[in-house]
Design a protein around this motif. Structure first.
Motif, mmCIF file in Angstrom:
data_model
loop_
_atom_site.group_PDB
_atom_site.id
_atom_site.type_symbol
_atom_site.label_atom_id
_atom_site.label_comp_id
_atom_site.label_asym_id
_atom_site.label_seq_id
_atom_site.Cartn_x
_atom_site.Cartn_y
_atom_site.Cartn_z
ATOM 1 N N GLU A 1 0.829 -1.210 0.000
ATOM 2 C CA GLU A 1 0.000 0.000 0.000
ATOM 3 C C GLU A 1 0.865 1.262 0.000
ATOM 4 O O GLU A 1 0.530 2.257 -0.653
ATOM 5 C CB GLU A 1 -0.951 -0.019 1.192
ATOM 6 C CG GLU A 1 -2.016 -1.090 1.043
ATOM 7 C CD GLU A 1 -2.850 -1.322 2.297
ATOM 8 O OE1 GLU A 1 -2.613 -0.646 3.318
ATOM 9 O OE2 GLU A 1 -3.746 -2.175 2.241
ATOM 10 N N LEU A 2 1.994 1.229 0.706
ATOM 11 C CA LEU A 2 2.914 2.368 0.718
ATOM 12 C C LEU A 2 3.423 2.653 -0.701
ATOM 13 O O LEU A 2 3.399 3.807 -1.157
ATOM 14 C CB LEU A 2 4.099 2.092 1.643
ATOM 15 C CG LEU A 2 5.265 3.091 1.554
ATOM 16 C CD1 LEU A 2 4.862 4.442 2.129
ATOM 17 C CD2 LEU A 2 6.494 2.539 2.254
ATOM 18 N N LEU A 3 3.909 1.633 -1.391
ATOM 19 C CA LEU A 3 4.434 1.833 -2.746
ATOM 20 C C LEU A 3 3.358 2.374 -3.684
ATOM 21 O O LEU A 3 3.622 3.281 -4.491
ATOM 22 C CB LEU A 3 5.024 0.540 -3.292
ATOM 23 C CG LEU A 3 6.325 0.078 -2.647
ATOM 24 C CD1 LEU A 3 6.753 -1.277 -3.209
ATOM 25 C CD2 LEU A 3 7.429 1.105 -2.833
ATOM 26 N N SER A 4 2.154 1.847 -3.582
ATOM 27 C CA SER A 4 1.052 2.347 -4.415
ATOM 28 C C SER A 4 0.753 3.808 -4.099
ATOM 29 O O SER A 4 0.560 4.621 -5.001
ATOM 30 C CB SER A 4 -0.211 1.500 -4.214
ATOM 31 O OG SER A 4 -0.045 0.227 -4.772
ATOM 32 N N ARG A 5 0.728 4.141 -2.837
ATOM 33 C CA ARG A 5 0.427 5.521 -2.421
ATOM 34 C C ARG A 5 1.512 6.488 -2.875
ATOM 35 O O ARG A 5 1.229 7.562 -3.414
ATOM 36 C CB ARG A 5 0.243 5.593 -0.904
ATOM 37 C CG ARG A 5 -0.026 7.010 -0.389
ATOM 38 C CD ARG A 5 -0.374 7.038 1.085
ATOM 39 N NE ARG A 5 0.488 6.281 1.961
ATOM 40 C CZ ARG A 5 1.669 6.708 2.427
ATOM 41 N NH1 ARG A 5 2.151 7.890 2.073
ATOM 42 N NH2 ARG A 5 2.368 5.947 3.245
ATOM 43 N N LEU A 6 2.782 6.114 -2.668
ATOM 44 C CA LEU A 6 3.880 6.987 -3.086
ATOM 45 C C LEU A 6 3.866 7.201 -4.599
ATOM 46 O O LEU A 6 4.061 8.330 -5.076
ATOM 47 C CB LEU A 6 5.223 6.402 -2.650
ATOM 48 C CG LEU A 6 5.496 6.332 -1.144
ATOM 49 C CD1 LEU A 6 6.803 5.604 -0.871
ATOM 50 C CD2 LEU A 6 5.490 7.715 -0.508
ATOM 51 N N SER A 7 3.650 6.135 -5.354
ATOM 52 C CA SER A 7 3.635 6.276 -6.817
ATOM 53 C C SER A 7 2.438 7.108 -7.274
ATOM 54 O O SER A 7 2.555 7.905 -8.212
ATOM 55 C CB SER A 7 3.654 4.906 -7.505
ATOM 56 O OG SER A 7 2.477 4.187 -7.268
#
Length: 191
Positions: free
Chosen positions: A36-42
């Motif tokens: 979820e972090l990677l999706s949010r940052l991207s």
């Protein structure tokens, strides 16, 4: 009396998501909160940049690249890995997700990549976990990442990979800490 034939509509399987892929690997690669972090940052970068570039160091099962693609479908994603079978796993994951595959480069993540003219907005580092390799990744990709870009490290603080934390603590203290989620730490790069 003639038999009644019930027609069923064919429903194709739902596309694979990064969270489902992580679950299939018993979260051995990425924890759901890290996905979820990677999706949010991207997604955040994609909201600000018309043509974002993300570099993914270490293909694994494809979970990290898929999370980046879910957050920002219009991003260019380049994955570096030494092992062809990792690219095959990532390619299969993207096919099952119904997404275009990233660009694959079979090379050391910390080799000199200046000839590629890459200026990523985000670099996700999850390749060789030795201290020397993580340090080399940091030094190489700091030369390419845009000012204000994000450098994200997986397995920071993981007991099996002490070299990750040592290299990050040694080389990233001059950059702005953003957040730590599970074993994934993020820094904003200040040049």
């Amino acid at each position: 009396m003639s038999p009644v034939i019930l027609k069923k509509r064919y429903r194709p399987p739902a596309p694979l998501t990064a969270l489902q892929l992580a679950a299939q690997h018993n979260y051995g690669y990425l924890h759901p909160a890290e996905v979820e972090l990677l999706s949010r940052l991207s997604r955040q970068i994609g909201d600000e940049q018309p043509q974002p570039v993300f570099v993914n160091l270490g293909a694994g099962a494809g979970t990290s690249a898929l999370a980046l693609a879910e957050g920002c479908p219009h991003a260019q994603i380049i994955t570096f890995d030494l092992y062809r079978d990792h690219f095959d796993l990532e390619r299969q994951a993207f096919k099952r997700a119904g997404r275009l595959c990233p660009i694959f480069i079979q090379a050391f993540s910390y080799a000199d990549h200046s000839g590629l003219e890459l200026h990523p907005h985000l670099v996700f580092i999850d390749a060789d976990h030795s201290q020397s390799a993580v340090a080399a990744d940091i030094e190489e990709w700091l030369r390419h990442i845009v000012n204000g870009g994000l450098m994200v490290f997986h397995d920071y603080g993981h007991p099996n990979y002490p070299g990750v934390r040592t290299a990050v603590d040694m080389l990233m203290s001059v950059h702005e800490f953003v957040e730590l989620v599970h074993t994934t730490i993020t820094f904003e790069i200040k040049k």
